[in-house]
Scaffold this motif. Structure first.
Motif, PDB file in Angstrom:
ATOM      1  N   HIS A  75       0.839  -1.197   0.000  1.00 53.51           N
ATOM      2  CA  HIS A  75       0.000   0.000   0.000  1.00 53.51           C
ATOM      3  C   HIS A  75       0.874   1.248   0.000  1.00 53.51           C
ATOM      4  CE1 HIS A  75       0.629  -0.837   4.278  1.00 53.51           C
ATOM      5  NE2 HIS A  75       0.047   0.288   4.657  1.00 53.51           N
ATOM      6  N   HIS A  77       1.278   3.833   2.109  1.00 54.14           N
ATOM      7  CA  HIS A  77       1.746   4.544   3.307  1.00 54.14           C
ATOM      8  C   HIS A  77       3.270   4.700   3.289  1.00 54.14           C
ATOM      9  CE1 HIS A  77      -2.133   3.491   5.745  1.00 54.14           C
ATOM     10  NE2 HIS A  77      -2.295   4.527   4.947  1.00 54.14           N
ATOM     11  N   ASP A  79       5.599   4.430   5.479  1.00 49.61           N
ATOM     12  CA  ASP A  79       6.446   3.419   6.145  1.00 49.61           C
ATOM     13  C   ASP A  79       6.625   2.167   5.286  1.00 49.61           C
ATOM     14  OD1 ASP A  79       3.675   3.128   6.744  1.00 49.61           O
ATOM     15  OD2 ASP A  79       4.094   1.773   8.415  1.00 49.61           O
ATOM     16  N   HIS A  80       5.836   2.027   4.234  1.00 57.78           N
ATOM     17  CA  HIS A  80       5.957   0.872   3.331  1.00 57.78           C
ATOM     18  C   HIS A  80       6.537   1.268   1.972  1.00 57.78           C
ATOM     19  CE1 HIS A  80       3.535  -1.847   5.932  1.00 57.78           C
ATOM     20  NE2 HIS A  80       3.252  -0.667   6.446  1.00 57.78           N
ATOM     21  N   HIS A 177      -7.855  -0.152   5.748  1.00 58.42           N
ATOM     22  CA  HIS A 177      -6.628   0.420   6.319  1.00 58.42           C
ATOM     23  C   HIS A 177      -6.054   1.429   5.339  1.00 58.42           C
ATOM     24  CE1 HIS A 177      -2.804   0.947   8.267  1.00 58.42           C
ATOM     25  NE2 HIS A 177      -2.215   0.653   7.121  1.00 58.42           N
ATOM     26  N   ASP A 196      -0.472  -4.324   6.055  1.00 56.97           N
ATOM     27  CA  ASP A 196      -1.138  -3.838   7.270  1.00 56.97           C
ATOM     28  C   ASP A 196      -2.618  -4.220   7.287  1.00 56.97           C
ATOM     29  OD1 ASP A 196       1.231  -2.704   8.023  1.00 56.97           O
ATOM     30  OD2 ASP A 196       0.600  -0.625   7.715  1.00 56.97           O
TER      31      ASP A 196
HETATM   32 ZN    ZN Z   1      -0.286   1.223   6.564  1.00 59.49          ZN
END
Ligand code: ZN
Ligand code: ZN
Length: 328
Positions: A75, A77, A79-80, A177, A196
């Protein structure tokens, strides 16, 4: 700098813990490969420490940069997805992401985006005091460096299988999410790379986001039921440790959200309340701005679910939205 923790899960899958901020502390990147070519799933947030961490990891594993063949993102985000553009700049490899997730990426960080103004407006309309909403634009801007440069995407089409490490992985797109989130399933080894969408110990954040999915909790619950129908021996999540009992975990999360919906409904039965008021009463009031943003989006995701399922009614007074129980 300390070498990140590296765990060989089997001959073809390596878990790498890439550091990120508290409370998650690390994101799991997975190196999936064989003898000559490797895919990285979710390389982590970009910052100088993590760039160095990856240099060290590849050296430690004796994987030359030329052996990297693709990046797959569960996804959008930071942090990914954050380091994907950095890897692509160095290697020219494709970065695979779903079309929906990519449009979320652009909505959040694309040129001329209105994401932070939209969020300030939505939170303000739901009762968040202005001294807090005033802090949001700078806070949101602080993530931009983590996702710079953006990658040039290749699209994972719905239902399309992805080859990683010589194995074919089914893709399962779910929302809630993050819109367009893709989990990857290896039916032969019964492995589920779930990003996530499902996490052990933590309940993944469900966010109502302006200009995105208008019913994130309903989408999330539907996604949990879908993911729970797969036969999974080991789940490889985006945070915490690989775990068994995947289906049971999806059921626990379904129950958790039902309990939370009921808890909020209980508050609304006392009196009409704003989203901010509910957020403060359900979550601890000692939250960082980052945590408060997630708590508020999570609260609103539940309140719109109560409204959309006829359990609550939204009323607007002086430009502020109040929710009340439909029983009154
Ligand atoms: Zn996430
Ligand atoms: Zn994450």
């Amino acid at each position: 700098m300390q070498l990140p923790e590296i765990t060989k899960l089997d001959d073809h899958i390596i878990q790498v813990k890439i550091a990120m901020s508290y409370p998650l502390r690390w994101v799991n990147s997975y190196l999936i490969g064989g003898t000559t070519a490797w895919t990285i799933v979710d390389p982590g947030p970009r910052n100088p420490e993590n760039e160095l961490a990856w240099e060290q990891v590849l050296q430690e594993l004796d994987i030359p940069w030329s052996a990297l063949e693709s990046i797959v993102l569960t996804h959008h985000h930071p942090d990914h997805a954050g380091l994907s553009g950095w890897f692509q700049e160095r290697t020219g490899i494709p970065v695979w992401i779903s079309k929906v997730a990519w449009s979320e990426f652009l909505r959040s960080w694309g040129a001329g985006n209105t994401a932070s103004a939209d969020l300030v407006e939505m939170f303000g309309n739901n009762g968040m005091p202005q001294d807090i909403t005033d802090l949001l634009p700078a806070h949101l801007d602080s993530f931009l460096l983590q996702v710079t440069p953006p990658p040039v995407p290749s699209f994972i089409l719905p239902g399309q299988a992805v080859m990683m490490g010589g194995r074919s992985w089914q893709t399962i797109e779910t929302s809630g999410h993050a819109a367009g989130h893709v989990s990857l399933y290896d039916p032969q080894h019964k492995l589920m790379l779930c990003g996530d969408a499902v996490l052990p110990q933590i309940s993944p954040n469900i966010s109502l986001v302006p200009e995105s999915d208008p019913k994130p909790l309903a989408s999330y619950l539907e996604g949990l039921r879908q993911l729970g129908s797969y036969e999974v021996e080991q789940a490889l999540p985006g945070h915490r440790r690989p775990f068994g009992g995947f289906r049971e975990r999806t059921i626990k999360l379904l129950e958790h959200h039902e309990e939370r919906l009921n808890a909020m409904l209980g508050r609304l039965e006392e009196q009409p309340r704003t989203g901010y008021d509910i957020c403060m009463s359900i979550f601890s009031s000692k939250l960082t701005l980052h945590q408060l943003r997630f708590a508020m989006s999570e609260t609103l995701a539940h309140l719109v679910e109560l409204e959309q399922t006829g359990r609550a009614i939204a009323i607007e007074r002086d430009s502020i939205i109040y929710y009340e129980s439909a029983k009154h």
